[in-house]
Design a protein around this motif. Structure first.
Motif, PDB file in Angstrom:
ATOM      1  N   ASP A  68      54.010  31.513  42.755  1.00 58.20           N
ATOM      2  CA  ASP A  68      53.807  32.958  42.754  1.00 58.20           C
ATOM      3  C   ASP A  68      53.465  33.408  44.169  1.00 58.20           C
ATOM      4  OD1 ASP A  68      53.472  35.567  41.868  1.00 58.20           O
ATOM      5  OD2 ASP A  68      52.049  35.045  40.283  1.00 58.20           O
ATOM      6  N   THR A  69      53.440  34.722  44.373  1.00 61.35           N
ATOM      7  CA  THR A  69      52.978  35.253  45.652  1.00 61.35           C
ATOM      8  C   THR A  69      51.471  35.041  45.765  1.00 61.35           C
ATOM      9  OG1 THR A  69      52.765  37.231  47.021  1.00 61.35           O
ATOM     10  CG2 THR A  69      52.745  37.560  44.638  1.00 61.35           C
ATOM     11  N   PRO A  70      50.968  34.669  46.946  1.00 58.34           N
ATOM     12  CA  PRO A  70      49.527  34.464  47.097  1.00 58.34           C
ATOM     13  C   PRO A  70      48.749  35.746  47.370  1.00 58.34           C
ATOM     14  CG  PRO A  70      50.594  33.960  49.159  1.00 58.34           C
ATOM     15  CD  PRO A  70      51.700  34.310  48.178  1.00 58.34           C
ATOM     16  N   ARG A  75      47.189  41.209  38.300  1.00 59.48           N
ATOM     17  CA  ARG A  75      47.702  40.439  37.162  1.00 59.48           C
ATOM     18  C   ARG A  75      47.329  38.982  37.376  1.00 59.48           C
ATOM     19  NH1 ARG A  75      51.753  37.529  39.240  1.00 59.48           N
ATOM     20  NH2 ARG A  75      52.965  38.348  40.985  1.00 59.48           N
ATOM     21  N   ALA A  76      47.500  38.191  36.322  1.00 62.53           N
ATOM     22  CA  ALA A  76      47.217  36.760  36.431  1.00 62.53           C
ATOM     23  C   ALA A  76      48.324  36.081  37.219  1.00 62.53           C
ATOM     24  CB  ALA A  76      47.115  36.145  35.041  1.00 62.53           C
ATOM     25  N   ALA A  77      47.983  34.997  37.898  1.00 63.11           N
ATOM     26  CA  ALA A  77      48.998  34.231  38.634  1.00 63.11           C
ATOM     27  C   ALA A  77      50.001  33.642  37.653  1.00 63.11           C
ATOM     28  CB  ALA A  77      48.329  33.110  39.424  1.00 63.11           C
ATOM     29  N   ARG A  78      51.237  33.473  38.118  1.00 63.75           N
ATOM     30  CA  ARG A  78      52.271  32.922  37.235  1.00 63.75           C
ATOM     31  C   ARG A  78      52.187  31.393  37.242  1.00 63.75           C
ATOM     32  NH1 ARG A  78      57.972  31.676  36.615  1.00 63.75           N
ATOM     33  NH2 ARG A  78      58.665  32.545  34.628  1.00 63.75           N
ATOM     34  N   GLU A  79      51.436  30.874  36.307  1.00 62.02           N
ATOM     35  CA  GLU A  79      51.308  29.431  36.134  1.00 62.02           C
ATOM     36  C   GLU A  79      52.460  28.935  35.261  1.00 62.02           C
ATOM     37  OE1 GLU A  79      48.377  26.241  33.871  1.00 62.02           O
ATOM     38  OE2 GLU A  79      47.542  28.152  34.548  1.00 62.02           O
ATOM     39  N   ALA A 160      46.969  25.208  40.079  1.00 65.05           N
ATOM     40  CA  ALA A 160      46.518  26.373  39.314  1.00 65.05           C
ATOM     41  C   ALA A 160      45.010  26.423  39.137  1.00 65.05           C
ATOM     42  CB  ALA A 160      47.198  26.383  37.948  1.00 65.05           C
ATOM     43  N   ALA A 161      44.375  25.270  38.981  1.00 61.43           N
ATOM     44  CA  ALA A 161      42.931  25.245  38.742  1.00 61.43           C
ATOM     45  C   ALA A 161      42.149  25.767  39.938  1.00 61.43           C
ATOM     46  CB  ALA A 161      42.487  23.827  38.390  1.00 61.43           C
ATOM     47  N   SER A 162      42.714  25.700  41.138  1.00 60.79           N
ATOM     48  CA  SER A 162      42.032  26.145  42.357  1.00 60.79           C
ATOM     49  C   SER A 162      42.623  27.433  42.917  1.00 60.79           C
ATOM     50  CB  SER A 162      42.102  25.042  43.422  1.00 60.79           C
ATOM     51  OG  SER A 162      41.445  23.871  42.986  1.00 60.79           O
ATOM     52  N   TRP A 163      43.392  28.152  42.117  1.00 59.66           N
ATOM     53  CA  TRP A 163      44.111  29.329  42.591  1.00 59.66           C
ATOM     54  C   TRP A 163      43.196  30.360  43.260  1.00 59.66           C
ATOM     55  CZ3 TRP A 163      48.770  30.784  43.915  1.00 59.66           C
ATOM     56  CH2 TRP A 163      49.101  32.141  43.974  1.00 59.66           C
ATOM     57  N   LEU A 166      42.056  29.102  46.667  1.00 59.45           N
ATOM     58  CA  LEU A 166      43.174  28.933  47.587  1.00 59.45           C
ATOM     59  C   LEU A 166      43.752  30.259  48.078  1.00 59.45           C
ATOM     60  CD1 LEU A 166      44.960  25.990  45.733  1.00 59.45           C
ATOM     61  CD2 LEU A 166      43.785  25.846  47.945  1.00 59.45           C
ATOM     62  N   THR A 167      43.580  31.313  47.313  1.00 63.31           N
ATOM     63  CA  THR A 167      44.125  32.614  47.720  1.00 63.31           C
ATOM     64  C   THR A 167      43.087  33.502  48.404  1.00 63.31           C
ATOM     65  OG1 THR A 167      43.728  33.447  45.472  1.00 63.31           O
ATOM     66  CG2 THR A 167      45.950  32.669  45.985  1.00 63.31           C
ATOM     67  N   GLU A 168      41.870  33.029  48.563  1.00 65.53           N
ATOM     68  CA  GLU A 168      40.818  33.818  49.206  1.00 65.53           C
ATOM     69  C   GLU A 168      41.192  34.266  50.628  1.00 65.53           C
ATOM     70  OE1 GLU A 168      37.898  35.372  48.631  1.00 65.53           O
ATOM     71  OE2 GLU A 168      38.455  35.076  46.537  1.00 65.53           O
ATOM     72  N   PRO A 169      41.802  33.388  51.469  1.00 64.82           N
ATOM     73  CA  PRO A 169      42.169  33.845  52.819  1.00 64.82           C
ATOM     74  C   PRO A 169      43.091  35.059  52.812  1.00 64.82           C
ATOM     75  CG  PRO A 169      42.267  31.465  52.697  1.00 64.82           C
ATOM     76  CD  PRO A 169      42.082  31.947  51.291  1.00 64.82           C
ATOM     77  N   PHE A 170      43.963  35.160  51.822  1.00 64.23           N
ATOM     78  CA  PHE A 170      44.877  36.292  51.734  1.00 64.23           C
ATOM     79  C   PHE A 170      44.134  37.550  51.283  1.00 64.23           C
ATOM     80  CE2 PHE A 170      47.293  32.406  51.304  1.00 64.23           C
ATOM     81  CZ  PHE A 170      48.326  32.611  52.196  1.00 64.23           C
ATOM     82  N   LYS A 171      43.190  37.374  50.357  1.00 63.30           N
ATOM     83  CA  LYS A 171      42.396  38.515  49.898  1.00 63.30           C
ATOM     84  C   LYS A 171      41.531  39.058  51.031  1.00 63.30           C
ATOM     85  CE  LYS A 171      42.237  36.682  45.186  1.00 63.30           C
ATOM     86  NZ  LYS A 171      41.382  36.026  44.158  1.00 63.30           N
ATOM     87  N   ARG A 172      40.901  38.153  51.786  1.00 73.26           N
ATOM     88  CA  ARG A 172      40.050  38.602  52.894  1.00 73.26           C
ATOM     89  C   ARG A 172      40.883  39.306  53.965  1.00 73.26           C
ATOM     90  NH1 ARG A 172      37.081  33.704  51.754  1.00 73.26           N
ATOM     91  NH2 ARG A 172      38.332  32.518  53.253  1.00 73.26           N
ATOM     92  N   PHE A 173      42.058  38.774  54.248  1.00 67.39           N
ATOM     93  CA  PHE A 173      42.947  39.400  55.226  1.00 67.39           C
ATOM     94  C   PHE A 173      43.336  40.802  54.771  1.00 67.39           C
ATOM     95  CE2 PHE A 173      47.244  40.356  56.730  1.00 67.39           C
ATOM     96  CZ  PHE A 173      47.103  40.183  58.094  1.00 67.39           C
ATOM     97  N   TRP A 174      43.669  40.933  53.488  1.00 67.19           N
ATOM     98  CA  TRP A 174      44.069  42.216  52.906  1.00 67.19           C
ATOM     99  C   TRP A 174      42.932  43.230  53.051  1.00 67.19           C
ATOM    100  CZ3 TRP A 174      48.835  42.814  50.202  1.00 67.19           C
ATOM    101  CH2 TRP A 174      49.000  44.050  49.575  1.00 67.19           C
ATOM    102  N   GLU A 175      41.715  42.772  52.746  1.00 63.83           N
ATOM    103  CA  GLU A 175      40.551  43.663  52.821  1.00 63.83           C
ATOM    104  C   GLU A 175      40.306  44.125  54.251  1.00 63.83           C
ATOM    105  OE1 GLU A 175      37.559  41.233  51.102  1.00 63.83           O
ATOM    106  OE2 GLU A 175      38.186  41.638  49.026  1.00 63.83           O
ATOM    107  N   LYS A 176      40.435  43.213  55.224  1.00 66.30           N
ATOM    108  CA  LYS A 176      40.237  43.573  56.635  1.00 66.30           C
ATOM    109  C   LYS A 176      41.264  44.615  57.076  1.00 66.30           C
ATOM    110  CE  LYS A 176      38.288  39.136  58.128  1.00 66.30           C
ATOM    111  NZ  LYS A 176      38.553  37.922  58.960  1.00 66.30           N
TER     112      LYS A 176
END
Length: 244
Positions: A68-70, A75-79, A160-163, A166-176
């Protein structure tokens, strides 16, 4: 029968089976020297696979895979429904070249055409569309393709268990970027192949995420199975929009 988050669902093998043309393309796109087609704007220029190589390794201790896109989504990630043995796997990519000229300059037209997660080093006997755990499979019919959605031209393989981690860097970048528009921000990811791919590691869980280029819109994911029915590879190989 297939088991997803919602329990057992009807057999949809006929709907997910890849047709001959798609199967041939999935084989060809990972074979150096294969001609995939021609440029739609110049039918005399062939689109040729010039390289297939390892991008990085990916740790998947849960055996559950997200494709899926990070980027942050409501929505939920596509597992994927399909599980693989817990372990470390290689992510490979295929590159094509299709030379063209623009405003008097010549370009090789090189770009990543496909990626795959190598699960077993065995030949693929059959290809099928990979289902997501939340897909409404009862609505599937032959010829209908489903996949992950993105408007950022980026997909990823991840445990998937660590999704979330693992996607936190993208969320933080988006917020900045939202908080400070117009300011150039870096991402807390590892650059791979000169930034064509990115990698995030969750060392506490021994799990990884690896991004790859994707087309905007819906991107279908494919599973290649061995003659014994086991998963050999999980592949993403969109048909390039400028290729005939």
């Amino acid at each position: 029968m297939i088991v997803g988050r919602g329990g057992v669902v009807p057999d949809v093998s006929a709907a997910v089976e890849a047709g001959p043309e798609r199967s041939a393309y999935l084989e060809a796109v990972f074979t150096v020297g294969e001609w995939l087609g021609v440029r739609s704007d110049d039918p005399l220029v062939p689109v040729v696979v010039v390289e297939v190589g390892v991008v990085s390794s990916l740790r998947a201790p849960s055996g559950r895979i997200v494709v899926d896109t990070p980027w942050p989504e409501d929505r939920a990630a596509r597992e994927l429904v399909e599980r693989i043995p817990a372990g470390t796997y290689e992510v490979e990519a295929s590159w094509i070249e299709a030379p063209y000229e623009f405003m008097g300059e010549h370009f090789d037209g090189r770009e990543c055409a496909a990626v795959r997660l190598r699960v077993r080093d065995e030949p693929v006997s059959a290809w099928e569309m990979a289902l997501g755990a939340d897909d409404e499979v009862e609505r599937l019919v032959p010829g209908c393709e489903v996949g992950f959605e993105t408007d950022t031209a980026m997909g990823s393989f991840a445990d998937a268990a660590s999704w979330q981690a693992l996607t936190e860097p993208f969320k933080r970048f988006w917020e900045k970027c939202e908080q400070q528009p117009g300011v150039v921000h870096g991402r807390e990811t590892e650059s791979v192949r000169s930034g064509e791919f990115e990698k995030v590691a969750d060392d506490a869980a021994q799990a990884d995420l690896i991004t790859f280029p994707a087309e905007e819109g819906t991107t279908t994911v494919w599973i290649g199975r061995t003659a014994g029915g086991q998963v050999a590879t999980v592949a993403v190989a969109p048909h390039l929009s400028w290729m005939a």
